[in-house]
Design an enzyme around this catalytic site. Structure first.
Site, PDB file in Angstrom:
ATOM      1  N   GLY A 284      -7.217 -13.816   2.004  1.00 37.16           N
ATOM      2  CA  GLY A 284      -6.646 -12.663   1.314  1.00 37.16           C
ATOM      3  C   GLY A 284      -7.402 -12.265   0.054  1.00 37.16           C
TER       4      GLY A 284
ATOM      5  N   VAL B 153     -12.155 -28.566   0.215  1.00 31.89           N
ATOM      6  CA  VAL B 153     -11.246 -29.693   0.404  1.00 31.89           C
ATOM      7  C   VAL B 153     -10.736 -29.689   1.836  1.00 31.89           C
ATOM      8  CG1 VAL B 153      -9.091 -30.767  -0.341  1.00 31.89           C
ATOM      9  CG2 VAL B 153     -10.572 -29.660  -2.019  1.00 31.89           C
TER      10      VAL B 153
ATOM     11  N   CYS C 148       0.822  -1.218   0.000  1.00 32.75           N
ATOM     12  CA  CYS C 148       0.000   0.000   0.000  1.00 32.75           C
ATOM     13  C   CYS C 148       0.855   1.267   0.000  1.00 32.75           C
ATOM     14  CB  CYS C 148      -0.931   0.013   1.211  1.00 32.75           C
ATOM     15  SG  CYS C 148      -2.172  -1.309   1.180  1.00 32.75           S
TER      16      CYS C 148
END
Length: 653
Positions: free
Chosen positions: A286, A279, A47
């Protein structure tokens, strides 16, 4: 907690993967943690990349939070950089990776997917040219800086008006480049609604950025003189030396093909509230995951660093044996454009409508701190709230200082389902340099209460035309001077202090739409009328919001700069600290006393000044010579031009 030795493979570092690994090690010293990172850096401040390009972050090393060596030393994690995972076999519980040109496999007990996202690069002709860049990593940053330093770069084109696009426009301008920003939609900063986001457009222009909305790049090509050009869909050619593509990101999940791990149509990994995939013992987090929007319940992809960090912690907790759940993302975000800040949280009108939620809204414009303390400036707040119980669904804030703390309070309110009543009742820190006895958020709560409790019925900018066509009288309760600077067509002007004695000028059989500059005097006008048996509504946010709404529709241009030779030494007015329309009022007084052709310069720091000044000059015939902004202060020069009427026509001397 489960301390049985386990092998955990993490795909991707940075915000999510690195946060998981650190938390996992704190919870379980015995776990064997292996982290694969395709790039060279496992933990860096992505950022902060635009601000390194612009020079605010001077040292590249400041962006690197952890090196592979320091991360291994502190957290005992087997970090493998420059290693790309190219496949996952969930039946054999192993990943396939490439390192130094060799293909190998690594088995796992638990697999953590944090691959992040990649910049969207359209299949546009010429997009592979060496002048076209994206920004996602430190190497991307290095390339852009080297290109600027090594070449004769005087201008840049930024494609996309989201976070990266806006931040890059500011930072390239800060490096002295002439910047053009092109956005395909009809507004910048899409998390905001158009009438709030228009301030962003206005502010970029005032700081020298050329903004083109509703257009997109059709192709890139070299020109005959060695320059580079982007041809837009409209036919406009933008000549430039450097292009930054910032049109969004997509989940980086192609390597999951054939793994059996479910993804949505955009490639985002589908997870439950514990961030588990379909799974067993495979988790994801994220920018690459589809999550639940906290307020609407919609399934969305929201790439933000804060949620990614929290998700890493939650996954570690679940593997360690804690029952930890992710409650959803509310999309709290903030963006700096020069000295303007725009911030949002929760739902905006677009997302509320998409979720088919009923809502009310309110607009308020208040000083960021005590108006008598130097440096006060106007802060605009939009609330979205439930018509049933006043629960706050979302908020939007623009202004200069103090926007961050207001949006953070709104974010807390949204996450905890607080109401407009809670907002009105919030006890916030007050001292003249920081706030007011009635904070802008208190005021937003008061206004929303009045709407919900029907104490002050309101209408909105998009309804004005319809109400007028259906018989509403439009009453402007501002001063005569304010009325002269700009008004809603068809409005009758009765200043608020004269209203009680001039009620006979209104038709008692027709409802009244009342407005002032920001809504406060309009509210008082509505209360006077309602208690005198009129039907009345107040225009939420007043003329300030109405004007922004009209301009967001392209009804009026913001700034048209003209040049002329200065004939005399200018009169200089310092209107810093005054809220609009007071700076324009002072300018009007000075112009009234000036000689024909004389120049008046004015300094002001209210964010609405540029728009108000442009409108005032257009209406009065005075000439706007120049308008610039530096460190939050507008500096404008206006030349007196008298308008005379001869034979029914207007001529400028």
């Amino acid at each position: 907690m489960n301390f049985q030795s386990k092998k955990i493979v993490v795909v991707g570092g940075v915000a999510g993967g690195a946060s998981f690994a650190a938390r996992m090690r704190r919870l379980d010293e015995s776990a064997n943690i292996v982290m694969f990172e395709r790039g060279e850096y496992i933990s860096f401040a992505n950022c902060g990349l635009p601000y390194h390009i612009g020079g605010d972050i001077s040292q590249r090393s400041q962006l690197i939070l952890q090196t592979p060596e320091s991360f291994n030393t502190r957290f005992n994690v087997d970090v493998r950089t420059k290693t790309e995972v190219i496949g996952v076999n969930t039946s054999r519980k192993c990943v396939t990776f490439v390192s130094n040109g060799s293909v190998s496999e690594e088995d796992y007990d638990y697999l953590i997917l944090s691959p992040g996202a990649l910049p969207v690069v359209p299949a546009t002709e010429g997009v592979g040219n060496h002048r076209v860049f994206t920004l996602r990593t430190i190497p991307d940053t290095d390339k852009i800086i080297r290109f600027i330093q090594n070449g004769n770069i005087g201008d840049a084109l930024v494609v996309g008006g989201g976070f990266i696009g806006l931040e890059m426009a500011e930072n390239l301008r800060q490096r002295g480049l002439e910047v053009t920003l092109v956005e395909a939609s009809d507004q910048l900063f899409s998390p905001m609604d158009p009438e709030m986001a228009y301030t962003v457009n206005q502010h970029l222009k005032a700081n020298g950025v050329k903004v083109i909305l509703g257009d997109s790049v059709q192709s890139f090509s070299e020109t005959e003189n060695g320059k580079f050009a982007a041809l837009l869909q409209s036919g406009t050619a933008v000549k430039t030396s450097l292009v930054i593509l910032a049109i969004g990101v997509r989940p980086d999940t192609q390597f999951l093909s054939g793994s059996g791990i479910r993804t949505n149509s955009r490639g985002a990994i589908i997870v439950n509230d514990q961030l588990q995939t379909n799974v067993e013992q495979v988790f994801a987090l994220g920018d690459a995951v589809e999550i639940t929007q906290l307020v609407s319940g919609a399934r969305v992809t929201i790439p933000l660093a804060g949620p990614a960090n929290r998700q890493g912690r939650i996954v570690a907790d679940n593997i360690a044996g804690f029952d930890s759940k992710y409650r959803g993302t509310q999309a709290t975000s903030i963006c700096k454009m020069f000295d303007l800040t725009a911030a949002v949280t929760g739902l905006n009108e677009k997302t509320a409508k998409a979720a088919e939620l009923q809502f009310l809204k309110s607009y308020t414009h208040s000083a960021n701190h005590a108006s008598y303390y130097p440096g006060a400036s106007l802060m605009s707040v939009k609330l979205i709230f439930s018509p049933e119980d006043g629960v706050i669904l979302g908020g939007q804030v623009t202004g200069k200082e103090g926007v961050d703390k207001r949006v953070d309070l709104l974010a807390t309110a949204v996450r905890n389902r607080l109401t407009i009543y809670d907002l009105a009742d919030s006890e916030l820190a007050y001292a003249p340099p920081y706030g007011s006895a009635k904070d802008p958020l208190n005021i937003a709560g008061f206004v929303a209460q009045n709407i919900l409790n029907h104490i002050s019925p309101v209408c909105y900018s998009e309804q004005v035309k319809h109400l007028f066509q259906n018989g509403y009288q439009i009453l402007d309760v501002r001063t005569k001077r304010e009325f002269g600077h700009g008004r809603i067509e068809g409005a009758l002007n009765i200043p608020i202090d004269e209203l009680r004695n001039r009620l006979n000028e209104l038709d008692g059989k027709r409802p009244v739409l009342v407005y002032c500059q920001v809504g406060l005097r309009g509210h008082l006008g509505v209360r006077i009328l309602l208690q005198n048996r009129f039907r009345a509504v107040n225009l939420s946010g007043g003329y300030k919001t109405y004007k922004a709404y009209q301009e967001s529709l392209g009804k009026e241009s913001i700034i048209t700069l003209k040049t002329t030779e200065k004939k005399t030494e200018p009169v200089i007015i310092n209107a810093c600290g005054l809220q609009c329309p007071q700076p324009v009022n002072k300018l009007g007084e000075a112009i009234g006393e000036a000689e024909e052709g004389e120049i008046v310069e004015i300094l002001a720091n209210d964010q609405a000044f540029a728009s108000n000044l442009s409108s005032w000059c257009a209406k009065t015939g005075n000439l706007l010579i120049s308008l610039a902004a530096e460190k939050g202060v507008y500096n404008a020069a206006v030349q007196k031009r008298t308008v005379t009427k001869e034979s029914g026509s207007e001529e400028r001397k």
